[in-house]
Scaffold this active site. Sequence first.
Site, mmCIF file in Angstrom:
data_model
loop_
_atom_site.group_PDB
_atom_site.id
_atom_site.type_symbol
_atom_site.label_atom_id
_atom_site.label_comp_id
_atom_site.label_asym_id
_atom_site.label_seq_id
_atom_site.Cartn_x
_atom_site.Cartn_y
_atom_site.Cartn_z
ATOM 1 N N LEU A 154 0.655 -1.116 -0.026
ATOM 2 C CA LEU A 154 0.043 0.037 -0.131
ATOM 3 C C LEU A 154 0.858 1.317 0.068
ATOM 4 C CD1 LEU A 154 -2.634 -1.185 2.719
ATOM 5 C CD2 LEU A 154 -2.765 -1.240 0.204
ATOM 6 N N HIS A 188 -3.337 4.541 -2.132
ATOM 7 C CA HIS A 188 -4.383 3.524 -1.585
ATOM 8 C C HIS A 188 -5.211 4.327 -0.316
ATOM 9 C CE1 HIS A 188 -1.586 0.447 -3.491
ATOM 10 N NE2 HIS A 188 -2.933 0.186 -3.927
ATOM 11 N N VAL A 244 -3.123 10.010 -6.950
ATOM 12 C CA VAL A 244 -2.481 10.871 -6.066
ATOM 13 C C VAL A 244 -0.810 10.489 -6.520
ATOM 14 C CG1 VAL A 244 -1.451 10.637 -3.646
ATOM 15 C CG2 VAL A 244 -3.678 9.832 -4.043
ATOM 16 N N MET A 271 1.637 7.443 -8.344
ATOM 17 C CA MET A 271 1.958 6.689 -7.163
ATOM 18 C C MET A 271 1.597 5.450 -7.769
ATOM 19 S SD MET A 271 1.575 8.166 -3.591
ATOM 20 C CE MET A 271 2.516 9.753 -2.961
#
Length: 282
Positions: free
Chosen positions: A33, A37, A176, A184
């Site tokens: 993660l 996330h 993001v 990301m």
Amino acid sequence: MKICRSIQECRATTAALRATGKTIGFVPTMGFLHDGHLSLITKAQAECDAVIVSIFVNPTQFGQTADLDQYPRDEPRDLALLTSVNVAAVFLPEATEVYPPGNETIVETTRMANILHGKIRPGHFRGVASVVARLFNIVQPDVAVFGEKDYQQLQVIKRMVQDLHMPVRILGGPTVREADGLAMSSRNVRLSPEDRAAATILNRALCAAEASATHPGATVGDLRDIITATIAAEPRATLEGLDTVAADTLTELSGRLAGPVAVMISVAFGDILLIDQKVVQA
Ligand code: PAF
């Protein structure tokens, strides 16, 4: 945070949450993660009383076993992160739990799964739809949140839910980015330092396309030219896919810009393929 490894445990957790009148948000992931996330979890928490996250590296969406084996995993770190953001439960099944021996049922969005990235990765979206349908049946969420970065995946899932009358509301969460603009992704850790530095080219190309869309009389061809030229200027990058499609149906567009266009790119750095997208408007 409840840790569920079996369907039975997951269903008992869902039932207990529902018994106290709680609505359930769901964020399916393949683990490892990152902040992307976590932003999906925050969005689900804003919509629902309790959030369940799944961590399952789904074998049916990988073309090559090598890619599946190399997929990064770090369960202890993921569990610590999920605890810190107050997730109600995490579902971590084995493959045989999700795909019982002898299973033979697949889910496929026949057109959407076979265009764009689906052409480069045959069977990928069939694997995604097949696992997400199973996870929805197990978790039975009110709302599920998926990243807009995987734009085609989000549209495939929206279509599946509509077509199969699944009682879940699908939301997209904005991409993001790292401070330098790279979207990301769990794949970023596999880039060499040189490729990592060069990988900012994806966002730079998309921003250039977004700016050119505002020029009077801009065409889809203009967007494609600026993406191609920007990526070509970075010798470490190879443009593998460039799609300029209607933002909702993903049908290929041409001519003058008239409505939102999803610009979707896949760029290879050696054997690592990165994807990114932006919806641009005239
Ligand atoms: O986006 C992902 O991480 C996966 O494709 C998903 C939705 C969890 C299905 O395996």
